[in-house]
Design a protein around this motif. Structure first.
Motif, mmCIF file in Angstrom:
data_model
loop_
_atom_site.group_PDB
_atom_site.id
_atom_site.type_symbol
_atom_site.label_atom_id
_atom_site.label_comp_id
_atom_site.label_asym_id
_atom_site.label_seq_id
_atom_site.Cartn_x
_atom_site.Cartn_y
_atom_site.Cartn_z
ATOM 1 N N PRO A 60 0.831 -1.201 0.000
ATOM 2 C CA PRO A 60 0.000 0.000 0.000
ATOM 3 C C PRO A 60 0.867 1.254 0.000
ATOM 4 C CG PRO A 60 -0.088 -1.093 2.144
ATOM 5 C CD PRO A 60 0.657 -1.998 1.226
ATOM 6 N N PRO A 61 0.356 2.373 -0.543
ATOM 7 C CA PRO A 61 1.149 3.607 -0.572
ATOM 8 C C PRO A 61 1.447 4.113 0.836
ATOM 9 C CG PRO A 61 -0.874 3.791 -1.884
ATOM 10 C CD PRO A 61 -0.973 2.541 -1.101
ATOM 11 N N ALA A 62 2.531 4.867 0.964
ATOM 12 C CA ALA A 62 2.883 5.437 2.264
ATOM 13 C C ALA A 62 2.051 6.676 2.569
ATOM 14 C CB ALA A 62 4.373 5.792 2.297
ATOM 15 N N ASP A 63 1.738 7.449 1.524
ATOM 16 C CA ASP A 63 0.965 8.676 1.719
ATOM 17 C C ASP A 63 -0.450 8.330 2.178
ATOM 18 O OD1 ASP A 63 -0.916 10.896 0.932
ATOM 19 O OD2 ASP A 63 0.958 11.840 0.328
ATOM 20 N N PRO A 64 -0.940 8.931 3.272
ATOM 21 C CA PRO A 64 -2.280 8.595 3.778
ATOM 22 C C PRO A 64 -3.400 8.903 2.785
ATOM 23 C CG PRO A 64 -1.341 10.462 4.981
ATOM 24 C CD PRO A 64 -0.244 9.878 4.156
ATOM 25 N N VAL A 65 -3.213 9.920 1.938
ATOM 26 C CA VAL A 65 -4.237 10.226 0.938
ATOM 27 C C VAL A 65 -4.310 9.113 -0.097
ATOM 28 C CG1 VAL A 65 -4.946 11.799 -0.904
ATOM 29 C CG2 VAL A 65 -4.074 12.723 1.243
ATOM 30 N N LEU A 66 -3.143 8.660 -0.568
ATOM 31 C CA LEU A 66 -3.122 7.573 -1.548
ATOM 32 C C LEU A 66 -3.640 6.274 -0.932
ATOM 33 C CD1 LEU A 66 0.230 8.260 -3.438
ATOM 34 C CD2 LEU A 66 -2.104 8.588 -4.274
ATOM 35 N N LYS A 67 -3.377 6.074 0.360
ATOM 36 C CA LYS A 67 -3.928 4.898 1.041
ATOM 37 C C LYS A 67 -5.454 4.940 1.019
ATOM 38 C CE LYS A 67 -0.532 3.329 4.427
ATOM 39 N NZ LYS A 67 -0.174 3.276 5.850
ATOM 40 N N ARG A 68 -6.005 6.140 1.140
ATOM 41 C CA ARG A 68 -7.467 6.300 1.123
ATOM 42 C C ARG A 68 -8.007 6.083 -0.283
ATOM 43 N NH1 ARG A 68 -10.398 9.823 4.580
ATOM 44 N NH2 ARG A 68 -12.603 9.248 4.483
ATOM 45 N N LEU A 69 -7.258 6.554 -1.284
ATOM 46 C CA LEU A 69 -7.695 6.403 -2.673
ATOM 47 C C LEU A 69 -7.508 4.978 -3.185
ATOM 48 C CD1 LEU A 69 -6.270 9.698 -4.243
ATOM 49 C CD2 LEU A 69 -8.664 9.200 -3.719
ATOM 50 N N PHE A 70 -6.494 4.282 -2.651
ATOM 51 C CA PHE A 70 -6.182 2.910 -3.083
ATOM 52 C C PHE A 70 -6.067 2.000 -1.863
ATOM 53 C CE2 PHE A 70 -4.183 5.910 -6.068
ATOM 54 C CZ PHE A 70 -4.878 5.598 -7.223
ATOM 55 N N PRO A 71 -7.192 1.742 -1.189
ATOM 56 C CA PRO A 71 -7.142 0.935 0.036
ATOM 57 C C PRO A 71 -6.887 -0.540 -0.262
ATOM 58 C CG PRO A 71 -9.415 1.410 -0.563
ATOM 59 C CD PRO A 71 -8.558 2.159 -1.541
ATOM 60 N N ASP A 72 -6.467 -1.251 0.780
ATOM 61 C CA ASP A 72 -6.307 -2.699 0.654
ATOM 62 C C ASP A 72 -7.669 -3.337 0.399
ATOM 63 O OD1 ASP A 72 -3.597 -3.152 0.832
ATOM 64 O OD2 ASP A 72 -3.596 -3.257 3.012
ATOM 65 N N ALA A 73 -7.682 -4.316 -0.475
ATOM 66 C CA ALA A 73 -8.950 -4.948 -0.856
ATOM 67 C C ALA A 73 -9.438 -5.964 0.176
ATOM 68 C CB ALA A 73 -8.794 -5.627 -2.214
ATOM 69 N N TYR A 74 -8.524 -6.541 0.937
ATOM 70 C CA TYR A 74 -8.922 -7.639 1.816
ATOM 71 C C TYR A 74 -8.657 -7.349 3.287
ATOM 72 C CZ TYR A 74 -9.322 -10.424 -2.421
ATOM 73 O OH TYR A 74 -9.684 -10.904 -3.655
ATOM 74 N N SER A 75 -8.796 -6.104 3.692
ATOM 75 C CA SER A 75 -8.627 -5.810 5.113
ATOM 76 C C SER A 75 -9.715 -4.850 5.561
ATOM 77 C CB SER A 75 -7.246 -5.196 5.382
ATOM 78 O OG SER A 75 -7.137 -3.941 4.746
ATOM 79 N N ASP A 76 -10.089 -4.976 6.800
ATOM 80 C CA ASP A 76 -11.119 -4.126 7.380
ATOM 81 C C ASP A 76 -10.599 -3.581 8.703
ATOM 82 O OD1 ASP A 76 -13.300 -2.857 8.365
ATOM 83 O OD2 ASP A 76 -14.645 -4.588 8.314
ATOM 84 N N PRO A 77 -10.186 -2.280 8.729
ATOM 85 C CA PRO A 77 -9.636 -1.713 9.956
ATOM 86 C C PRO A 77 -10.614 -1.778 11.125
ATOM 87 C CG PRO A 77 -9.612 -0.105 8.136
ATOM 88 C CD PRO A 77 -10.267 -1.348 7.644
ATOM 89 N N GLU A 78 -11.916 -1.834 10.796
ATOM 90 C CA GLU A 78 -12.937 -1.863 11.851
ATOM 91 C C GLU A 78 -12.976 -3.230 12.550
ATOM 92 O OE1 GLU A 78 -15.543 0.673 12.321
ATOM 93 O OE2 GLU A 78 -14.184 1.959 11.202
ATOM 94 N N GLN A 79 -12.531 -4.292 11.818
ATOM 95 C CA GLN A 79 -12.572 -5.638 12.384
ATOM 96 C C GLN A 79 -11.215 -6.319 12.189
ATOM 97 O OE1 GLN A 79 -15.858 -7.523 10.362
ATOM 98 N NE2 GLN A 79 -17.367 -6.627 11.753
ATOM 99 N N PRO A 80 -10.273 -6.037 13.080
ATOM 100 C CA PRO A 80 -8.935 -6.648 12.953
ATOM 101 C C PRO A 80 -9.021 -8.167 12.956
ATOM 102 C CG PRO A 80 -8.972 -4.944 14.653
ATOM 103 C CD PRO A 80 -10.397 -5.187 14.250
ATOM 104 N N ALA A 81 -8.236 -8.787 12.087
ATOM 105 C CA ALA A 81 -8.244 -10.246 11.967
ATOM 106 C C ALA A 81 -7.212 -10.859 12.920
ATOM 107 C CB ALA A 81 -7.928 -10.651 10.535
ATOM 108 N N ALA A 82 -7.384 -12.153 13.164
ATOM 109 C CA ALA A 82 -6.391 -12.891 13.937
ATOM 110 C C ALA A 82 -5.076 -12.883 13.160
ATOM 111 C CB ALA A 82 -6.878 -14.317 14.155
ATOM 112 N N PRO A 83 -3.917 -13.012 13.855
ATOM 113 C CA PRO A 83 -2.614 -12.910 13.185
ATOM 114 C C PRO A 83 -2.490 -13.762 11.927
ATOM 115 C CG PRO A 83 -2.313 -13.021 15.545
ATOM 116 C CD PRO A 83 -3.783 -13.209 15.295
#
Length: 202
Positions: A60-83
Motif C-alpha cells: 500500500p502507498p505510504a501517503d495517507p491520501v493515496l492509502k485512502r484512494l487505493f485501500p487494501d482490498a482484503y482488510s477491514d480496519p474496523e474488524q482486525p483479523a487474527a494474526p
C-alpha cells in the motif's frame, strides 16, 4: 443553478461556475493528478505495451491520501483479523493490488484530466465574462463524479475525517482555524457531488 448541478434535456448535467470556482476545482484536480503520478507508459515513452504488461505495486502507498484512494482490498480496519488471518489478508491484498492498482490509477488520472480539460474549454469560451455554465455529457458527468469523489476523499484524509457521517465538527471550526479553507472546499465539493448524483439518477 449557481453551485448546483442540474440535469440537461437528453442527459448530462450543467452547473454555473464563476472564475474563482473554476480556478479552485482546476487547481485541486491538478494536485490530484500530481499525487497519483504518471502511468507506466509515461515512465517508458515510445513503448505502447509498457502499461499493458506492467505490474503494479504490491505494498500500500505510504501517503495517507493515496492509502485512502487505493485501500487494501482484503482488510477491514474496523474488524482486525487474527494474526494468521491477517497474514493471509495481506497476501491476498498484495496480489490484488499488483494486478489492479495501475488500472485504478489510470482511471483516476483520466477522470481528473476530463475535469481539467472541460474547465479549460469553459474558461477559454468565457474569457473576461467572470464565469459561465459548464455543460457535461452523461459520460463526462460520470467522470466528473469520480473525480469529485476522489477530491473529497483526498481532502477528507488531510482533515483526518474517518467517518463521512461524523462531520458535525467541520461546521463548528472557528474562522481562524488553518483547516477552514480545506473544510469549505470539502463541503462545497460535497454539494456539487450530491447534486451531480441527482442528475444521473433515472
Amino acid at each position: 443553478m449557481p453551485g448546483t448541478f442540474e440535469p440537461l434535456p437528453g442527459g448530462g448535467a450543467a452547473v454555473a461556475l464563476d472564475d474563482v470556482e473554476i480556478s479552485i476545482i482546476r487547481s485541486l484536480a491538478v494536485q490530484l493528478l500530481e499525487l497519483i503520478g504518471p502511468g507506466p507508459a509515461e515512465d517508458a515513452p515510445g513503448d505502447p505495451l509498457a502499461e499493458l504488461f506492467a505490474e503494479g505495486p504490491s505494498e500500500p502507498p505510504a501517503d495517507p491520501v493515496l492509502k485512502r484512494l487505493f485501500p487494501d482490498a482484503y482488510s477491514d480496519p474496523e474488524q482486525p483479523a487474527a494474526p494468521r488471518d491477517a497474514e493471509e489478508q495481506r497476501a491476498h491484498s498484495a496480489e490484488f493490488r499488483r494486478y489492479t492498482e495501475n488500472d485504478l490509477r489510470a482511471g483516476k488520472r483520466d477522470n481528473a484530466l476530463v475535469v481539467i480539460r472541460s474547465l479549460d474549454a469553459l474558461a477559454s469560451a468565457s474569457a473576461g465574462e467572470g464565469g459561465a455554465v459548464l455543460e457535461l455529457s452523461v459520460e463526462e458527468s460520470q467522470r466528473w463524479l469520480g473525480a469529485l469523489n476522489d477530491l473529497r476523499l483526498a481532502i477528507g484524509s488531510r482533515l483526518e475525517i474517518t467517518d463521512e457521517d461524523d462531520t458535525e465538527f467541520l461546521y463548528r471550526l472557528p474562522d481562524d482555524d488553518p483547516r477552514k479553507p480545506m473544510v469549505m472546499a470539502y463541503l462545497w465539493l460535497g454539494g456539487l457531488q450530491e447534486t451531480l448524483v441527482g442528475t444521473l439518477m433515472p
